[in-house]
Motif scaffolding. Sequence first.
Motif, PDB file in Angstrom:
ATOM      1  N   ARG A   3       0.870  -1.187   0.000  1.00  9.22           N
ATOM      2  CA  ARG A   3       0.000   0.000   0.000  1.00  9.22           C
ATOM      3  C   ARG A   3       0.906   1.237   0.000  1.00  9.22           C
ATOM      4  O   ARG A   3       1.754   1.383   0.889  1.00  9.22           O
ATOM      5  CB  ARG A   3      -0.923   0.014   1.224  1.00  9.22           C
ATOM      6  CG  ARG A   3      -1.836  -1.212   1.275  1.00  9.22           C
ATOM      7  CD  ARG A   3      -2.717  -1.207   2.512  1.00  9.22           C
ATOM      8  NE  ARG A   3      -3.889  -0.364   2.336  1.00  9.22           N
ATOM      9  CZ  ARG A   3      -4.266   0.569   3.193  1.00  9.22           C
ATOM     10  NH1 ARG A   3      -3.556   0.816   4.273  1.00  9.22           N
ATOM     11  NH2 ARG A   3      -5.351   1.281   2.965  1.00  9.22           N
ATOM     12  N   LEU A   4       0.720   2.061  -1.003  1.00 14.37           N
ATOM     13  CA  LEU A   4       1.584   3.235  -1.195  1.00 14.37           C
ATOM     14  C   LEU A   4       0.771   4.504  -0.966  1.00 14.37           C
ATOM     15  O   LEU A   4      -0.143   4.814  -1.721  1.00 14.37           O
ATOM     16  CB  LEU A   4       2.156   3.219  -2.616  1.00 14.37           C
ATOM     17  CG  LEU A   4       2.998   4.417  -3.047  1.00 14.37           C
ATOM     18  CD1 LEU A   4       4.225   4.596  -2.148  1.00 14.37           C
ATOM     19  CD2 LEU A   4       3.429   4.261  -4.514  1.00 14.37           C
ATOM     20  N   HIS A   5       1.112   5.230   0.111  1.00 14.55           N
ATOM     21  CA  HIS A   5       0.421   6.477   0.447  1.00 14.55           C
ATOM     22  C   HIS A   5       1.088   7.627  -0.309  1.00 14.55           C
ATOM     23  O   HIS A   5       2.310   7.808  -0.195  1.00 14.55           O
ATOM     24  CB  HIS A   5       0.522   6.774   1.949  1.00 14.55           C
ATOM     25  CG  HIS A   5       0.031   5.682   2.846  1.00 14.55           C
ATOM     26  ND1 HIS A   5      -0.982   5.863   3.770  1.00 14.55           N
ATOM     27  CD2 HIS A   5       0.428   4.387   2.981  1.00 14.55           C
ATOM     28  CE1 HIS A   5      -1.187   4.729   4.435  1.00 14.55           C
ATOM     29  NE2 HIS A   5      -0.347   3.827   3.976  1.00 14.55           N
ATOM     30  N   GLY A   6       0.279   8.406  -1.008  1.00 13.91           N
ATOM     31  CA  GLY A   6       0.845   9.538  -1.731  1.00 13.91           C
ATOM     32  C   GLY A   6      -0.214  10.226  -2.560  1.00 13.91           C
ATOM     33  O   GLY A   6      -1.412  10.062  -2.338  1.00 13.91           O
ATOM     34  N   PHE A   7       0.244  10.998  -3.541  1.00 16.47           N
ATOM     35  CA  PHE A   7      -0.685  11.746  -4.399  1.00 16.47           C
ATOM     36  C   PHE A   7       0.002  12.004  -5.734  1.00 16.47           C
ATOM     37  O   PHE A   7       1.232  11.921  -5.845  1.00 16.47           O
ATOM     38  CB  PHE A   7      -1.143  13.051  -3.732  1.00 16.47           C
ATOM     39  CG  PHE A   7      -0.029  14.009  -3.403  1.00 16.47           C
ATOM     40  CD1 PHE A   7       0.764  13.816  -2.280  1.00 16.47           C
ATOM     41  CD2 PHE A   7       0.246  15.099  -4.226  1.00 16.47           C
ATOM     42  CE1 PHE A   7       1.810  14.689  -1.989  1.00 16.47           C
ATOM     43  CE2 PHE A   7       1.285  15.978  -3.936  1.00 16.47           C
ATOM     44  CZ  PHE A   7       2.067  15.770  -2.815  1.00 16.47           C
ATOM     45  N   CYS A   8      -0.809  12.336  -6.748  1.00 16.13           N
ATOM     46  CA  CYS A   8      -0.288  12.288  -8.116  1.00 16.13           C
ATOM     47  C   CYS A   8       0.784  13.336  -8.423  1.00 16.13           C
ATOM     48  O   CYS A   8       1.634  13.107  -9.282  1.00 16.13           O
ATOM     49  CB  CYS A   8      -1.430  12.357  -9.139  1.00 16.13           C
ATOM     50  SG  CYS A   8      -2.450  13.840  -9.053  1.00 16.13           S
ATOM     51  N   GLN A   9       0.777  14.476  -7.746  1.00 22.36           N
ATOM     52  CA  GLN A   9       1.810  15.485  -8.027  1.00 22.36           C
ATOM     53  C   GLN A   9       3.150  15.135  -7.376  1.00 22.36           C
ATOM     54  O   GLN A   9       4.152  15.821  -7.609  1.00 22.36           O
ATOM     55  CB  GLN A   9       1.356  16.872  -7.527  1.00 22.36           C
ATOM     56  CG  GLN A   9       0.296  17.549  -8.364  1.00 22.36           C
ATOM     57  CD  GLN A   9      -1.111  17.074  -8.009  1.00 22.36           C
ATOM     58  OE1 GLN A   9      -1.299  16.357  -7.017  1.00 22.36           O
ATOM     59  NE2 GLN A   9      -2.100  17.446  -8.806  1.00 22.36           N
ATOM     60  N   SER A  10       3.171  14.095  -6.548  1.00 18.87           N
ATOM     61  CA  SER A  10       4.367  13.773  -5.771  1.00 18.87           C
ATOM     62  C   SER A  10       5.328  12.864  -6.540  1.00 18.87           C
ATOM     63  O   SER A  10       5.143  11.649  -6.634  1.00 18.87           O
ATOM     64  CB  SER A  10       3.952  13.088  -4.455  1.00 18.87           C
ATOM     65  OG  SER A  10       5.086  12.517  -3.824  1.00 18.87           O
ATOM     66  N   GLY A  11       6.393  13.460  -7.027  1.00 13.47           N
ATOM     67  CA  GLY A  11       7.415  12.659  -7.701  1.00 13.47           C
ATOM     68  C   GLY A  11       8.094  11.693  -6.740  1.00 13.47           C
ATOM     69  O   GLY A  11       8.564  10.625  -7.149  1.00 13.47           O
ATOM     70  N   ASN A  12       8.158  12.055  -5.466  1.00 12.21           N
ATOM     71  CA  ASN A  12       8.742  11.126  -4.494  1.00 12.21           C
ATOM     72  C   ASN A  12       7.885   9.868  -4.388  1.00 12.21           C
ATOM     73  O   ASN A  12       8.409   8.759  -4.239  1.00 12.21           O
ATOM     74  CB  ASN A  12       8.879  11.804  -3.131  1.00 12.21           C
ATOM     75  CG  ASN A  12      10.032  12.793  -3.105  1.00 12.21           C
ATOM     76  OD1 ASN A  12      11.142  12.463  -3.512  1.00 12.21           O
ATOM     77  ND2 ASN A  12       9.777  14.019  -2.653  1.00 12.21           N
ATOM     78  N   THR A  13       6.561  10.036  -4.465  1.00 13.35           N
ATOM     79  CA  THR A  13       5.675   8.868  -4.480  1.00 13.35           C
ATOM     80  C   THR A  13       5.851   8.109  -5.790  1.00 13.35           C
ATOM     81  O   THR A  13       5.877   6.867  -5.807  1.00 13.35           O
ATOM     82  CB  THR A  13       4.209   9.305  -4.312  1.00 13.35           C
ATOM     83  OG1 THR A  13       4.085  10.107  -3.133  1.00 13.35           O
ATOM     84  CG2 THR A  13       3.285   8.093  -4.194  1.00 13.35           C
ATOM     85  N   PHE A  14       6.000   8.861  -6.890  1.00 12.52           N
ATOM     86  CA  PHE A  14       6.140   8.195  -8.188  1.00 12.52           C
ATOM     87  C   PHE A  14       7.383   7.309  -8.239  1.00 12.52           C
ATOM     88  O   PHE A  14       7.371   6.239  -8.864  1.00 12.52           O
ATOM     89  CB  PHE A  14       6.151   9.210  -9.341  1.00 12.52           C
ATOM     90  CG  PHE A  14       6.337   8.530 -10.671  1.00 12.52           C
ATOM     91  CD1 PHE A  14       5.352   7.687 -11.170  1.00 12.52           C
ATOM     92  CD2 PHE A  14       7.512   8.675 -11.391  1.00 12.52           C
ATOM     93  CE1 PHE A  14       5.539   7.003 -12.369  1.00 12.52           C
ATOM     94  CE2 PHE A  14       7.703   8.006 -12.588  1.00 12.52           C
ATOM     95  CZ  PHE A  14       6.712   7.161 -13.082  1.00 12.52           C
ATOM     96  N   LYS A  15       8.465   7.731  -7.586  1.00 12.31           N
ATOM     97  CA  LYS A  15       9.682   6.897  -7.584  1.00 12.31           C
ATOM     98  C   LYS A  15       9.350   5.478  -7.109  1.00 12.31           C
ATOM     99  O   LYS A  15       9.817   4.481  -7.674  1.00 12.31           O
ATOM    100  CB  LYS A  15      10.726   7.492  -6.619  1.00 12.31           C
ATOM    101  CG  LYS A  15      11.214   8.866  -6.974  1.00 12.31           C
ATOM    102  CD  LYS A  15      12.091   9.435  -5.853  1.00 12.31           C
ATOM    103  CE  LYS A  15      12.473  10.876  -6.173  1.00 12.31           C
ATOM    104  NZ  LYS A  15      13.428  11.433  -5.198  1.00 12.31           N
TER     105      LYS A  15
END
Length: 219
Positions: A3-15
């Motif tokens: 489960r990955l907590h984040g949001f679409c503008q977050s490149g750190n999440t995208f990594k």
Amino acid sequence: MYRLHGFCQSGNTFKVAFLLRALNQPWEAVHVDFMNGVTRSGDWRAATNEMGEVPVLDDGARRLTQSGAILSHLAAKHGAYGGDSDDERLEVLRWLLFDNHKFTSYFASYRFMRAFGPAAPDTAVLGWLRGRLDNAFGIVDQHLADRAFLVGAGATIADLSLSGYLFYPEAESGYEIVGRFPHIAAWLERLRQLPGWANPYDVLPGAHIAPRWVSQAAG
Ligand SMILES: N[C@@H](CCC(=O)N[C@@H](CS)C(=O)NCC(=O)O)C(=O)O
């Protein structure tokens, strides 16, 4: 199921999303309403991450934060993208640290201020950040002049980490890459060919936001 907590503008999440997809691992996104201040609330920090940041990854009962730690954990656990020798793994760590201090951190701040900040950015701050960015991008561009990936012969989490913010539209940051940093531009094209690459807005949750302040002088 990760489960990955984040949001679409977050490149750190995208990594992290990029690596989970490259590893072909099942995962689901948990939307964090960052733009409305959720990560600043005491409740979210107490329940999810005391550092007040995404990404956060749940791996069963284990909760991990800091993209560099998450990427390192996943690469070691699944035996891929972490480097093929002790020397390469150390080199990967070196680039992750450089990324977190001088590459992603300045780029993400610059882009956030220009695209999503609540008020028009201070031009002196933008100018200072741009100077730091030009230096960091120049270093990476030169490193990539005679190699396909940052470390070793194939892609590693170092590549996924440094590139995490560079697949978003240039209109969000107003920071031109293609004409100024040709080796970075060619490297991004190679990374787009990896299994699991996707447009961040196609794989992460949250409302899309039109850039707000890009016409602001960059200093
Ligand atoms: N070094 C951290 C940076 C994480 C980070 O800055 N995340 C942003 C969203 S992309 C955040 O949550 N910022 C909250 C804040 O700075 O208050 C990582 O790589 O995970």
